[in-house]
Structures are given as C-alpha cells and as structure tokens.
Design an enzyme around this catalytic site. Structure first.
Site, PDB file in Angstrom:
ATOM      1  N   GLU A 271       0.808  -1.230   0.000  1.00 34.13           N
ATOM      2  CA  GLU A 271       0.000   0.000   0.000  1.00 34.13           C
ATOM      3  C   GLU A 271       0.845   1.287   0.000  1.00 34.13           C
ATOM      4  OE1 GLU A 271      -3.075  -0.426   3.022  1.00 34.13           O
ATOM      5  OE2 GLU A 271      -3.995  -2.073   1.920  1.00 34.13           O
ATOM      6  N   GLU A 377      -4.418  -8.981  -0.947  1.00 29.68           N
ATOM      7  CA  GLU A 377      -4.848  -8.839   0.458  1.00 29.68           C
ATOM      8  C   GLU A 377      -6.331  -8.498   0.552  1.00 29.68           C
ATOM      9  OE1 GLU A 377      -2.447  -6.280   3.241  1.00 29.68           O
ATOM     10  OE2 GLU A 377      -4.430  -5.805   4.053  1.00 29.68           O
TER      11      GLU A 377
END
Ligand SMILES: *[C@@H]1O[C@H](CO)[C@@H](O)[C@H](O)[C@H]1NC(C)=O
Ligand SMILES: *[C@@H]1O[C@H](CO)[C@@H](O)[C@H](O)[C@H]1NC(C)=O
Ligand SMILES: *[C@@H]1O[C@H](CO)[C@@H](O)[C@H](O)[C@H]1NC(C)=O
Ligand SMILES: *[C@@H]1O[C@H](CO)[C@@H](O)[C@H](O)[C@H]1NC(C)=O
Ligand SMILES: *[C@@H]1O[C@H](CO)[C@@H](O)[C@H](O)[C@H]1NC(C)=O
Ligand SMILES: *[C@@H]1O[C@H](CO)[C@@H](O)[C@H](O)[C@H]1NC(C)=O
Ligand SMILES: *[C@@H]1O[C@H](CO)[C@@H](O)[C@H](O)[C@H]1NC(C)=O
Ligand SMILES: *[C@@H]1O[C@H](CO)[C@@H](O)[C@H](O)[C@H]1NC(C)=O
Ligand SMILES: *[C@@H]1O[C@H](CO)[C@@H](O)[C@H](O)[C@H]1NC(C)=O
Length: 536
Positions: A271, A377
């Site tokens: 991220e 994820e």
C-alpha cells in the site's frame, strides 16, 4: 447451544477396503475421508467449527469422480460444511424451461491460468498459532495447507513488521548502516514465521508459493525518521537510500533462503499510498507510480537481477494497493520498457472495491496481457463503522469473500490471497489496535480454535481449483442472481463454483454439452462446488 453436524460420507477405510455408497465406489489409503464439523453457534447467523486438542474437522474430496457422475459439495448458512452428494448426468430432456436458472459451461473458451489461493504469515498469526499446544499448531497449519485442509498454495510474508506485529521494527535499525552490516532477522522470524512456514511446506503436497511484502523501510532511511506517519525514502532516485533499500530486499531473500525458504515473489511495497497520509498510524513508505517505476528501474530490478533473483526466478509485483488505482498505476510503471522488463505482475487489495468496479481489472488485463493480476490482500471487519471486529459465525462475511473471489476470478485475477491466517478473539494482536476478522480465530485460554464460515468459502475454491487450472466459459439464463465461475483442472476435471447470496433456494440446471445435464437445488445463502470429469 452446541450441536454436531454429521456428514453423509463419514468413511474410515484402509488400503484394500472398497465401500459402496450410492453409485460411487470409494477407496482411500489409510486416511479418514473426513471428520465432520464439531459446530458451535454463537448466535451470529451461522456456526463455527471448533477444533480442540483432540479433535478437528478434516476433508479430503474424491477428486476422481466416475465419468458422467457429478459430485457437489455445499456449505451454507444453515450449517452444512462441505456436504457431499453425487448426481448423474442425463441426456435429452425438455425440462430446461422449468428451471429458474440454467448454467452452461463452454470448455472451448479458455481464460487465465490459476496460480492459487492463500493467506498471510503475519506476526499476529504466528503469535496466535504458537499460543496453542504443539499438536494443535500442527492441526491449524494442516487445516490450511495439507490435503486434509484447504490445500492453500500461496503464502504472503511481511518483510519485517506491519500493524499485525506487537511493535514496529525493521531488520536494520542502526542509523547510517548503508552496507547493511547489521542486517538481521528478528525473534519474530524465528518464533512466528520461519517454523510455521516450514510446517506448511512440510504438510503441503505441492510447492507453496511465498511472496514477501515490506510495510516500511528502517526509520533512518525515511524523510520523517519514523516507520509510521507520512514519509518516503530520503534523497533521490540514484541516491544511497534508494540503493540500500533495494539491497535490503536481497538480504531478506537470502536470509530466508538460509532456512530453505525460497520466495516465489515479492511486492515492491505494501500500500505505497499510505506513506502520503498525514499521521498514518502504522508502518508505511510512500511511493507514487512514478517513484515506484524509478525505484524498480534503477534500483530494485537491477539489484534483484544481480543477486540471482531476476524476473525469471522471482516474480516482482507492483502496486499491492487498492483497486481504484487501476489501470493508471500499472500504466505509469509499465509504459517504461526498462521498468516493465523487471515486473511480472500487479497486486491489488479489496478495501475500496465499492468505488472500483471489477471492470478495472479487465481494462488493466487488456492493456498488459502479459502481466498477471493477483488479489494480494483482503479481510473483513477493517472499516471504522464495523464495531465488531471478530464475528464468530458470520455467514454474511463469508458471502462477501465468496462474492469478491468470484468477481476477481471472472476478471482475470490468477488467485486470491487472504490476510492473517489466524487472529485472537479481539482480532489481533495489532500494535495500533487495527483489529480485523480472520477465517481462523484462536481462543488460547480454552485451547480451541474456531473455523469461521470464511474458512469454508475459501476452501470451496482452493481445494478444487488447483494451480495450473484455467477458467472456462460459463453462461447463465434467468434472474436468480447466482454467481458462477467455471474452471478446467490439469486432470481435465470440470469445476463449477456457484454462490447464492439470496434468501431463496434456486432450482438449477447445469449443462455440459458433452454430457447432458444435471439438476440440483442451490440452497439459500450457500456456496457449492461441482466437480465432474468429461467422457473417457
Ligand atoms: C474436543 O472436541 C471433541 C468433539 O466434540 C470432544 O469429544 C472432546 O471431548 C473435546 N476434547 C477436549 C479436550 O475438550
Ligand atoms: C417434456 O416434458 C414433459 C413434462 O415434464 C413430459 O411430459 C414430456 O414427456 C417431455 N417430452 C420429452 C420429449 O421428453
Ligand atoms: C463456446 O465458445 C466458443 C469459443 O469462444 C464459441 O465459438 C462457441 O460458439 C461457444 N459455444 C456455445 C454453445 O456458446
Ligand atoms: C561499506 O562497504 C564499502 C565497500 O566494501 C567500504 O568501502 C565502506 O567503508 C563500508 N562502509 C561502512 C560504513 O561500513
Ligand atoms: C515434517 O514431517 C515429518 C513427518 O511427516 C516430521 O517427522 C517432521 O518433523 C516434520 N518437520 C517439520 C519441520 O515440521
Ligand atoms: C513515530 O511517530 C509516532 C506517532 O507520531 C510517535 O509516537 C513516535 O514516538 C515516533 N517515533 C519516533 C522514533 O520518532
Ligand atoms: C536445507 O535443505 C538441505 C537439503 O535438503 C538440508 O541439507 C539442510 O539441512 C536444510 N537446512 C535447513 C536450515 O533446514
Ligand atoms: C474462550 O475460552 C474461555 C476459557 O475457556 C471461555 O471462557 C470463553 O467463553 C471462550 N470464548 C469464546 C468466544 O468461546
Ligand atoms: C491428477 O492426476 C494425477 C495422475 O493420475 C494424480 O497423481 C494427481 O493426484 C491428480 N491431481 C489431482 C489434483 O487430482
């Protein structure tokens, strides 16, 4: 409150025994076909299956059904878990009109090849697993990775700490150590990651593909001197911070290789956009698509290649961030031919899917058909408005998983990787209290763990759609709202996954033009996996 659910196929047999059940002969070698779910209802919609020091449910499907016999496995809100039944194909009937939904597979349509399904070896998962007695640790790992469990084939490993750790740490917290002289794995690797990864490798019947993802570089490499909060690497591309950060990946891969753990891939950064958010609460490191491209092009790609981890040996994934960033992120990185040559795939997360239709995956695939897409994820209970982080027995959360997995697979993802393999009753530990749910919840005090509905939903995919399978065509008539995806395995077994998120059961007809049709009911709030072989 406690009731046990028995399965129709509870068979214990030895090498030479043949047991006739209905029309199918079943013979297995020294294995229990299944131990049924020992269920417990916490009043949250559906049940969990309880594993304790002496008991845990197992499941080995019969993957070689007789020709023209279709086997269906069903799990549902009502409490079925991998409930098995066989149905025979029949030819030439005019019943189609009576069925709300007719699903027809087209085996000559061939889409993406499947890589697999899995979860993450976080510190939190490891802490929970090792909090159990030794035998139960093996049970839990087997529940995910062995032929008696979900047969996961992918494992994600955070490179040093993340929020699902008990504190923030890196592998080299000595400021100015540009040679990484003091680089070393930590006690977390030795206690919570390496031994469990080795156990998983040991119980798996094939090679598990592991990929590493970093959350933050050491604080001293960052503009804000902190592993949390808004920060990027110090200096410029071409500078010593970028260079050292690339070398750090190589050191990580080599450190794990010393324990016979070979990584299949890495993501360049977990991220990356978190590093641009003020006061971001946990480990992060900011990259824009441009700076990720340059980091890969001038540092990470060459460093990996030089160390023998080039793109033919190690799969490098970009992005590893939310789906709305597609296709722009991929375009920015991959338009550069030098950066693109080091990149194998694109990782994406599910947290902002509400504002990012799966069509973005199609668009990205069409632009870069040679770079794979992988869901890297996902987890339930992560949003601030979700007050209950862990919900024991939530079927709704399992349905959200099922829906997302099907959508991703229908839009070119080569697999789906869950977040923490196991968490405690609060959804942690997590050092910034960012608690979430997991398919396996550990109650260390009771020496029990609970297999959530999400666990079984994952199994409806992972156990049947083995690596090397590919997605095939499927069409559907009617407006019952079923979600369907079909696959062909390496053994020429057809696999059809059907999800019914509605309150009504659906009468379904499945057509395989080669074999005829079968009819079956899809119960309300259920997931089914159909498997059958073609002629001869
Ligand atoms: C574990 O669960 C099984 C199955 O319900 C039960 O028979 C057994 O007594 C339990 N064992 C312990 C130690 O609680
Ligand atoms: C068609 O279906 C009807 C009602 O199910 C049945 O009575 C009839 O025999 C069928 N016709 C053929 C040709 O199978
Ligand atoms: C199956 O797919 C092939 C290839 O796309 C196509 O040519 C054929 O018409 C399809 N068959 C049916 C029955 O839709
Ligand atoms: C790093 O390694 C280089 C080359 O081996 C050496 O010249 C340099 O002194 C080292 N720097 C530190 C801080 O150890
Ligand atoms: C691997 O499995 C074998 C038996 O299946 C066992 O003896 C061995 O201890 C296991 N090793 C690890 C690291 O779990
Ligand atoms: C990093 O930032 C957090 C949050 O602002 C702060 O509590 C912590 O003390 C900082 N750590 C260091 C090493 O500066
Ligand atoms: C790694 O595997 C090799 C060959 O199988 C074996 O000799 C060695 O002991 C293993 N090393 C570790 C640390 O497990
Ligand atoms: C966890 O175990 C403790 C101790 O046996 C028990 O009191 C508690 O109710 C259990 N929690 C759940 C959610 O089952
Ligand atoms: C596929 O077939 C081979 C050879 O019969 C067998 O060894 C293998 O276990 C099968 N794989 C699956 C997933 O059924």
């Amino acid at each position: 409150m406690i009731k046990t659910y028995c399965s129709p196929l509870f068979v214990l047999c030895t090498t030479i025994t043949i047991i006739i059940i209905g029309f199918s002969e079943v013979c297995f070698t020294e294995q229990e076909v299944r131990r049924p779910c020992y269920s417990r209802d916490y009043g949250q919609g559906s049940i969990v299956c309880v594993c304790n020091s002496t008991y845990c449910d197992t499941f080995r499907p019969q993957l070689k059904p007789k020709p023209e016999i279709l086997t269906v496995y069903e799990s549902n809100k009502e409490g079925k878990r991998f409930y098995e039944k066989t149905v025979k194909f029949t030819y030439g009937s005019n019943l189609s009109g009576q069925y709300e939904t007719v699903v027809t597979v087209n085996k000559s349509q061939k889409f993406q090849e499947i890589l697999g399904f899995g979860g993450a070896f976080t510190d939190a998962a490891g802490i929970n697993i090792v909090s159990l007695p030794k035998k139960m640790q093996d049970m839990l790992i087997s529940s995910y990775f062995s032929p008696d469990g979900l047969e996961y084939s992918i494992g994600r490993v955070p490179i040093a700490s993340c929020d699902f750790s008990t504190h923030d740490y890196s592998y080299d917290d000595i400021p100015g150590d540009f040679n990484l002289t003091y680089f070393q794995l930590t006690k977390e690797d030795h206690l919570y990651k390496i031994p469990l990864i080795q156990k998983a490798m040991n119980v798996s019947s094939f090679q598990i593909l592991f990929y590493g993802s970093p959350w933050s570089s050491p604080a001293w490499m960052k503009t804000n001197e902190n592993m949390t909060g808004k920060g990027t690497l110090k200096g410029e591309v071409g500078g010593k911070y970028y260079e050292t950060w690339a070398n750090y990946f190589v050191r990580f891969l080599k450190a794990y290789a010393a324990y016979n753990i070979t990584f299949w891939g890495i993501t360049a950064q977990n991220e990356p956009l978190n590093g641009f958010r003020d006061n971001f609460p946990f480990q992060c490191l900011g990259f824009t698509p441009d700076s990720q491209r340059d980091f890969i092009k001038f540092h990470l790609g060459p460093a990996l290649e030089k160390a023998g981890f080039g793109p033919n040996k190690l799969q490098l994934m970009i992005m590893d961030d939310q789906r709305p960033l597609l296709p722009k992120w991929a375009e920015k990185v991959l338009q550069d031919p030098v950066a693109a040559k080091y990149v194998n795939g694109i990782g994406f997360h599910w947290y902002m899917n509400l504002v990012a239709p799966p069509k973005l995956l199609d668009i990205t695939h069409e632009m870069f058909p040679n770079k794979f897409l992988l869901a890297t994820e996902a987890c339930e209970g992560s949003f601030p408005w979700q007050k209950n982080k862990v919900i024991l027995g939530s079927w709704e959360r399992a349905e959200n998983y099922a829906h997302d997995i099907i959508q991703d697979l229908l839009h070119w993802s080569v697999g789906w990787v869950d977040w923490n393999l196991a968490l405690d009753l609060r959804g942690g530990p997590n050092w910034v209290n960012n608690f979430v749910d997991s398919p396996v919840i550990v109650n260390a005090t009771a020496k029990e763990f609970y297999k959530q509905p999400m666990y079984y939903v994952l199994g409806h995919f992972s156990k049947f759609i083995q690596r090397g399978s590919y997605r095939i065509g499927v069409s559907q008539t009617g407006s019952s709202g079923l979600e369907v995806a079909a696959f062909m395995t390496l053994n020429r077994t057809s696999v059809l996954v059907v999800v019914n998120r509605n309150a009504n059961p659906v009468n379904l007809m499945i057509k395989d033009p080669e074999l005829g049709h079968v009819v079956n009911t899809v119960s309300s709030h259920s997931i089914q996996t159909y498997v059958w072989q073609g002629k001869k």
